[in-house]
Design a protein around this motif. Structure first.
Motif, PDB file in Angstrom:
ATOM      1  N   UNK A  93       5.278   7.583 -21.376  1.00  0.00           N
ATOM      2  CA  UNK A  93       6.530   8.302 -21.485  1.00  0.00           C
ATOM      3  C   UNK A  93       7.712   7.460 -20.738  1.00  0.00           C
ATOM      4  N   UNK A  94       7.283   6.614 -19.756  1.00  0.00           N
ATOM      5  CA  UNK A  94       8.310   6.248 -18.766  1.00  0.00           C
ATOM      6  C   UNK A  94       7.717   5.277 -17.882  1.00  0.00           C
ATOM      7  N   UNK A  95       8.943   4.120 -17.377  1.00  0.00           N
ATOM      8  CA  UNK A  95       8.488   3.328 -16.865  1.00  0.00           C
ATOM      9  C   UNK A  95       8.768   3.628 -15.221  1.00  0.00           C
ATOM     10  N   UNK A  96       8.824   4.789 -14.895  1.00  0.00           N
ATOM     11  CA  UNK A  96       9.420   5.192 -13.515  1.00  0.00           C
ATOM     12  C   UNK A  96       8.230   4.480 -12.537  1.00  0.00           C
ATOM     13  N   UNK A  97       8.520   4.146 -11.379  1.00  0.00           N
ATOM     14  CA  UNK A  97       7.913   3.198 -10.547  1.00  0.00           C
ATOM     15  C   UNK A  97       6.803   4.580  -9.765  1.00  0.00           C
ATOM     16  N   UNK A  98       5.390   4.116  -9.799  1.00  0.00           N
ATOM     17  CA  UNK A  98       4.477   4.787  -9.273  1.00  0.00           C
ATOM     18  C   UNK A  98       3.695   4.206  -8.186  1.00  0.00           C
ATOM     19  N   UNK A  99       3.602   4.541  -7.091  1.00  0.00           N
ATOM     20  CA  UNK A  99       3.014   4.355  -5.966  1.00  0.00           C
ATOM     21  C   UNK A  99       1.370   5.156  -5.686  1.00  0.00           C
ATOM     22  N   UNK A 100       0.323   4.613  -5.641  1.00  0.00           N
ATOM     23  CA  UNK A 100      -0.868   5.361  -5.618  1.00  0.00           C
ATOM     24  C   UNK A 100      -0.942   5.428  -3.982  1.00  0.00           C
ATOM     25  N   UNK A 101      -1.672   6.677  -3.723  1.00  0.00           N
ATOM     26  CA  UNK A 101      -1.904   6.887  -2.296  1.00  0.00           C
ATOM     27  C   UNK A 101      -3.131   7.458  -2.226  1.00  0.00           C
ATOM     28  N   UNK A 102      -4.173   6.839  -1.556  1.00  0.00           N
ATOM     29  CA  UNK A 102      -5.616   7.136  -1.988  1.00  0.00           C
ATOM     30  C   UNK A 102      -6.371   7.058  -0.602  1.00  0.00           C
ATOM     31  N   UNK A 103      -7.592   7.828  -0.404  1.00  0.00           N
ATOM     32  CA  UNK A 103      -8.385   7.441   0.820  1.00  0.00           C
ATOM     33  C   UNK A 103      -9.455   6.205   0.138  1.00  0.00           C
ATOM     34  N   UNK A 104      -9.242   5.898  -1.070  1.00  0.00           N
ATOM     35  CA  UNK A 104     -10.251   5.227  -1.684  1.00  0.00           C
ATOM     36  C   UNK A 104      -9.554   3.870  -1.311  1.00  0.00           C
ATOM     37  N   UNK A 105     -10.195   2.911  -0.559  1.00  0.00           N
ATOM     38  CA  UNK A 105      -9.936   1.605  -0.047  1.00  0.00           C
ATOM     39  C   UNK A 105     -10.557   0.460  -0.633  1.00  0.00           C
ATOM     40  N   UNK A 106     -11.510   0.792  -1.720  1.00  0.00           N
ATOM     41  CA  UNK A 106     -12.142  -0.413  -2.223  1.00  0.00           C
ATOM     42  C   UNK A 106     -11.083  -1.159  -3.171  1.00  0.00           C
ATOM     43  N   UNK A 107     -11.431  -2.503  -3.457  1.00  0.00           N
ATOM     44  CA  UNK A 107     -10.661  -3.681  -4.012  1.00  0.00           C
ATOM     45  C   UNK A 107     -10.489  -3.069  -5.418  1.00  0.00           C
ATOM     46  N   UNK A 108     -11.719  -2.540  -6.034  1.00  0.00           N
ATOM     47  CA  UNK A 108     -11.746  -1.966  -7.504  1.00  0.00           C
ATOM     48  C   UNK A 108     -10.843  -0.969  -7.621  1.00  0.00           C
ATOM     49  N   UNK A 109     -10.745  -0.059  -6.870  1.00  0.00           N
ATOM     50  CA  UNK A 109      -9.836   1.188  -6.775  1.00  0.00           C
ATOM     51  C   UNK A 109      -8.312   0.904  -6.896  1.00  0.00           C
ATOM     52  N   UNK A 110      -8.012  -0.159  -6.164  1.00  0.00           N
ATOM     53  CA  UNK A 110      -6.872  -0.925  -6.254  1.00  0.00           C
ATOM     54  C   UNK A 110      -6.369  -1.679  -7.370  1.00  0.00           C
ATOM     55  N   UNK A 111      -7.320  -2.216  -7.857  1.00  0.00           N
ATOM     56  CA  UNK A 111      -7.140  -3.246  -9.320  1.00  0.00           C
ATOM     57  C   UNK A 111      -7.014  -1.978 -10.335  1.00  0.00           C
TER      58      UNK A 111
ATOM     59  N   UNK B 235      -4.062  -1.706 -12.741  1.00  0.00           N
ATOM     60  CA  UNK B 235      -4.210  -1.710 -14.556  1.00  0.00           C
ATOM     61  C   UNK B 235      -4.043  -0.418 -15.260  1.00  0.00           C
ATOM     62  N   UNK B 236      -3.961   0.659 -14.443  1.00  0.00           N
ATOM     63  CA  UNK B 236      -3.686   1.766 -15.195  1.00  0.00           C
ATOM     64  C   UNK B 236      -2.144   2.162 -15.001  1.00  0.00           C
ATOM     65  N   UNK B 237      -1.446   1.070 -14.557  1.00  0.00           N
ATOM     66  CA  UNK B 237       0.145   1.264 -14.490  1.00  0.00           C
ATOM     67  C   UNK B 237       0.821   1.692 -13.393  1.00  0.00           C
ATOM     68  N   UNK B 238      -0.073   1.534 -12.297  1.00  0.00           N
ATOM     69  CA  UNK B 238       0.854   1.692 -10.840  1.00  0.00           C
ATOM     70  C   UNK B 238       1.516   0.650 -10.323  1.00  0.00           C
ATOM     71  N   UNK B 239       2.498   0.700  -9.509  1.00  0.00           N
ATOM     72  CA  UNK B 239       3.379  -0.420  -8.987  1.00  0.00           C
ATOM     73  C   UNK B 239       2.890  -0.950  -7.566  1.00  0.00           C
ATOM     74  N   UNK B 240       2.249  -0.179  -6.971  1.00  0.00           N
ATOM     75  CA  UNK B 240       1.869  -0.362  -5.549  1.00  0.00           C
ATOM     76  C   UNK B 240       0.651   0.636  -5.101  1.00  0.00           C
ATOM     77  N   UNK B 241       0.280   0.365  -3.701  1.00  0.00           N
ATOM     78  CA  UNK B 241      -0.985   1.249  -3.609  1.00  0.00           C
ATOM     79  C   UNK B 241      -1.032   1.203  -1.754  1.00  0.00           C
ATOM     80  N   UNK B 242      -1.424   2.350  -1.414  1.00  0.00           N
ATOM     81  CA  UNK B 242      -1.570   2.475   0.056  1.00  0.00           C
ATOM     82  C   UNK B 242      -2.742   3.436   0.257  1.00  0.00           C
ATOM     83  N   UNK B 243      -3.348   2.924   1.304  1.00  0.00           N
ATOM     84  CA  UNK B 243      -4.426   3.824   1.736  1.00  0.00           C
ATOM     85  C   UNK B 243      -4.315   4.875   2.650  1.00  0.00           C
ATOM     86  N   UNK B 244      -5.191   5.853   2.714  1.00  0.00           N
ATOM     87  CA  UNK B 244      -5.222   6.980   3.782  1.00  0.00           C
ATOM     88  C   UNK B 244      -6.170   6.604   4.982  1.00  0.00           C
TER      89      UNK B 244
END
Length: 247
Positions: free
Chosen positions: A70-88, A92-101
Motif C-alpha cells: 500500500x505504501x513506500x513509507x520507511x520501515x525500521x525493524x526492531x527485533x531481538x533476532x540478531x541473526x544475519x538471515x533475520x536481517x536479510x 527482502x520483505x521491504x524493510x529499510x533498516x534494522x536494529x537489534x534488542x
C-alpha cells in the motif's frame, strides 16, 4: 512534525520508544490491535514505522509486506533476532533498516533521523550531478538514462510505457547508479548513500537491496540492466541491455 507508528507488543518497550520519539519532537503512537494493524496505521498516517518481528497473530515480515503493498513509507525493524538471515529477510520483505534488542536508543534515533532525512528532508531530492540527465516537472525531479526515467519525488521507475514503485532504498540505489551510467559505483558509495551508520550495516543487506532493484527493472522488461563487478561494485549498463549485449 513527523509521525512515527510503533508496532511493538511489549507495552514497556512501546512506551519507552514512544517517549523517546516525543523527546525528539516527533508525534508517536503505539499499535493496539495486532489482529489488524492497517486501520490504525492508515488513520494515524505516519511518516515512519518502527516494526517488531515477534508479534501475536502475524509476524513483522507479514505486516511489512502488507504495508509495502500500500505504501513506500520507511520501515525500521526492531527485533531481538540478531541473526544475519533475520536481517536479510527484513530487507527482502521491504524493510529499510534494522536494529537489534536490547535497543541502543541513541543509535535508534540516529537511524530514525537518517531515514527521515533521506525520505523527506534535505537528502530527499538532490540537484543533478554528472551522469544521468535531471529534469524538473513541477515539484518532481526526474533522472533519465537511455529512456529509463526515475521519478525521484514519487520513487517510481518508468520505461517503455511501464511503471513500477520503489522503496526508499531502491530509489536511492537507482539514483546512484543512474547518476553514473556505464561506470562502476563502489559498494562503499552505495552503502553510504543508503545508511548513515555504515559500520552497523551487514554487507549482505546491500546485496539484497540490489537484488530487489533488479527485480523491479525486470518487471519493466530490463533483464540485465545492473551488472555486478566482483570485488568493486555495480554498474548500470542500459546501452548493452537495450542492444542485447552480452555480460
Amino acid at each position: 512534525m513527523y509521525r512515527v507508528f510503533i508496532i511493538e507488543d511489549d507495552g514497556k518497550i512501546a512506551a519507552i520508544l514512544k517517549n523517546k520519539m516525543e523527546q525528539y519532537g516527533y508525534v508517536a503512537e503505539a499499535a493496539s490491535d495486532f489482529r489488524d494493524l492497517l486501520p490504525e496505521l492508515e488513520s494515524f498516517d505516519p511518516q515512519l514505522v518502527l516494526l517488531d518481528i515477534n508479534l501475536p497473530y502475524f509476524d513483522g515480515y507479514y505486516w511489512c509486506r502488507q504495508i509495502r503493498s500500500r505504501s513506500n513509507i520507511p520501515i525500521i525493524f526492531i527485533s531481538a533476532r540478531a541473526g544475519e538471515m533475520d536481517q536479510v529477510m527484513a530487507i527482502e520483505n521491504g524493510g529499510d533498516d534494522y536494529i537489534t534488542k536490547p535497543i541502543q536508543l541513541e543509535l535508534l534515533m540516529a537511524k530514525v533521523r537518517g531515514v527521515l532525512r533521506r525520505s523527506y528532508g534535505e537528502y530527499a531530492i538532490r540537484e543533478g550531478k554528472e551522469g544521468g540527465e535531471s529534469t524538473t516537472d513541477g515539484p518532481s525531479m526526474e533522472l533519465q538514462v537511455s529512456g529509463l526515467r526515475l521519478l525521484m519525488s514519487r520513487n517510481e521507475l518508468d520505461w517503455n510505457g511501464k511503471r513500477v514503485e520503489l522503496t526508499k532504498n531502491e530509489g536511492l540505489l537507482a539514483e546512484c547508479l543512474m547518476r553514473r551510467p556505464g561506470h562502476i559505483v563502489a559498494r562503499e558509495t552505495l552503502l553510504e548513500a543508503l545508511w548513515d551508520d555504515v559500520q552497523f550495516v551487514d554487507d549482505n543487506t546491500l546485496t539484497v537491496n540490489v537484488t530487489r532493484l533488479r527485480k523491479k527493472l525486470e518487471e519493466l522488461g530490463l533483464q540485465k540492466a545492473i551488472e555486478t563487478i566482483r570485488g568493486q561494485g555495480y554498474k548500470l549498463s542500459l546501452d548493452e541491455e537495450l542492444s542485447g549485449g552480452e555480460r
